[in-house]
Design an enzyme around this catalytic site. Structure first.
Site, mmCIF file in Angstrom:
data_model
loop_
_atom_site.group_PDB
_atom_site.id
_atom_site.type_symbol
_atom_site.label_atom_id
_atom_site.label_comp_id
_atom_site.label_asym_id
_atom_site.label_seq_id
_atom_site.Cartn_x
_atom_site.Cartn_y
_atom_site.Cartn_z
ATOM 1 C CB SER A 204 16.396 -9.172 -2.561
ATOM 2 O OG SER A 204 16.426 -8.040 -1.576
ATOM 3 C CD GLU B 33 7.894 -8.385 -10.113
ATOM 4 O OE1 GLU B 33 8.722 -7.760 -10.053
ATOM 5 O OE2 GLU B 33 7.584 -9.153 -9.245
ATOM 6 C CE LYS C 137 11.527 -10.838 -1.361
ATOM 7 N NZ LYS C 137 10.320 -10.620 -1.839
ATOM 8 C CG HIS D 213 -14.783 -14.987 -9.883
ATOM 9 N ND1 HIS D 213 -15.412 -13.783 -10.167
ATOM 10 C CD2 HIS D 213 -15.592 -16.035 -10.586
ATOM 11 C CE1 HIS D 213 -16.504 -14.036 -11.049
ATOM 12 N NE2 HIS D 213 -16.577 -15.391 -11.152
#
Ligand code: ARG
Length: 454
Positions: free
Chosen positions: A277, A290, A283, A156
């Site tokens: 970024s 992704e 970043k 979980h």
């Protein structure tokens, strides 16, 4: 250009119809397998005396010339041709004249395209199998390096029990091994040659179908000519197996994205596999993971698309089946890219071992072991579970871990506790003493097994 079938027609094809109907713009990538199939078909026609030896030789030479010229960029695909089959055939006729017109004897574009797609898919499956093996090698190497890298394992997405990174990676090794087996299995079922099925009902020419099947490295010729030209099961199986590969890659990517987050900091992605970024200078984004996760949707889409295309088709060939190509090619390319990039990304990742171990120590991952400790002292598991539950509650109130409590505090909850408990619930013990087959303490045996398998 309706060279192939113009005889029956009195009008030129409408331009929009041609553009809608053509497949050369995407099936041109079949040129090498198409030519290979044609060379073997011509060889068989020659052997059977259906065409003369001279004709056979000049066809084979002509086809080799076409292949060579395409490979060297000397011959461009003519957009006036409907598909790769008509492009190669019309080019052959241009080169060698009348003998070229005999290549299509006893053959139809229906069995031809069925053959081309099978050979192309078989080559793609070989490539995917190799890339899976390369990925498995990277994973195995990381397993060997990390048998003592402790970390929490989750259910979980909540810390559950401690493990080591090798064991964690091993779960994915199992998945990718199954993926590789699936590919091997598909290749077995795929390996029947449709050539010689003709348009759908075979032919009156004395073809030697098994001979040409052998030349093209198939185990045998197919057994029903209608099925031969309308079967795309192997492609659906491939897209299904590829969807599964992507699902596995996507799950693994998701783990890495979480581990790479500011909150976890379990891993550091290599600069070469991350991006920045344009506005936020701090970043460093896990774009590759992704994108792999994102591209999973495309591959699932290919599978759904082809299943849907096929579901209402009566026997045998229908033009709908031309729609198999773009989706299949897209999935082939996507899976190869993803396997390659994921392996590179994983190979260069840095694991923050200290942070991982610290995380494993927080969050009561040793609660089960503490309960097991009491069980070994003669307490029934259900009672032990309840004692440890109370301990955890106490720890939450005091903001500490079980091992931070004094022996007195432990004894207040259950008098069976004694000094050895601290060793029994230490991170190392919790991981190393889980010795059941497949458990983290037995990970070295798993590694030995993978070394043989991979
Ligand atoms: N371009 C076609 C395809 O991909 C080749 C087969 C054409 N056959 C036909 N009967 N029109 O399916």
């Amino acid at each position: 250009m309706a060279d192939l079938w113009g005889g029956r027609f009195t009008k030129q094809t409408d331009d929009a119809v041609f553009a809608f109907n053509e497949s050369l713009s995407f099936d041109k990538r079949l040129y090498a397998v198409d030519i290979k199939g044609s060379i073997c078909h011509a060889t068989m026609l020659g052997k059977q005396g259906i065409i003369s030896t001279d004709e056979m030789n000049s066809i084979v030479e002509g086809l080799k010339g076409i292949l060579n010229d395409i490979n060297e960029g000397k011959l461009e695909f003519d957009p006036k041709c409907e598909d790769i089959h008509s492009f190669v055939e019309s080019n052959l006729i241009k080169r060698i004249g009348d003998a070229g017109k005999k290549l299509h004897t006893g053959r139809s574009r229906n069995d031809q395209v069925a053959l081309d797609m099978k050979i192309y898919t078989r080559e793609e499956l070989d490539a995917a199998e190799e890339l899976l093996t390369s990925l498995l090698k990277v994973l195995l190497k990381k397993m060997e390096e990390n048998t003592e890298t402790y970390m929490p394992a989750f259910t979980h997405l909540q810390k559950a029990q401690p493990t080591n990174l090798a064991h964690y990676i091993g779960a994915y090794v199992e998945m990718f091994l199954r993926d590789r087996d699936r590919i091997k299995d598909i290749k077995k079922r795929l390996n029947l040659c449709p050539l010689g099925a003709g348009a759908l009902c075979g032919t009156t020419y004395p073809l030697d179908r098994d001979y040409v099947a052998g030349l093209l490295e198939f185990e045998t010729a197919t057994f029903n000519s209608m099925d031969s030209v309308s079967d795309r099961d192997y492609l659906i199986e491939t897209l299904s197996a590829y969807s599964m590969i992507m699902m596995h890659l996507s799950r693994f990517s998701e783990e890495l994205i979480i581990w790479n987050s500011n909150e976890y900091k379990f891993v550091e992605m290599d600069d070469a596999f991350s991006t920045g970024s344009s506005i936020m200078p701090q970043k460093k984004n896990p774009d590759i993971a992704e994108l792999v996760r994102g591209k999973t949707g495309r591959v699932y889409g290919s599978l759904m698309s082809l299943l849907t295309t096929m579901k209402g088709l009566p026997l045998a060939y229908n033009k709908d089946m031309q729609e198999d190509k773009e989706v299949a090619f897209d999935a082939f390319d996507t899976v190869k890219d993803c396997l390659r990039l994921f392996a590179g990304m994983f190979d260069t990742i840095t694991f923050n071992k200290e942070i991982m171990a610290k995380s494993a120590m927080k969050g009561f991952t040793n609660a089960t072991d503490a309960a097991d400790y009491l069980v070994k002292k003669g307490i029934p598991f259900r009672d032990a579970h309840s004692y440890i539950g109370r301990l955890v509650l106490l720890c939450i109130q005091k903001d500490c871990s079980i091992e931070d409590l004094s022996l007195n505090e432990l004894k207040e909850i259950c008098d069976k506790f004694d000094e050895e408990v601290y060793d029994a619930i230490s991170l190392k013990t919790c991981v190393e003493r889980r010795l059941t087959k497949g458990a983290p303490g037995a990970v070295k045996e798993s590694i030995d097994r993978y070394k043989k398998l991979i």
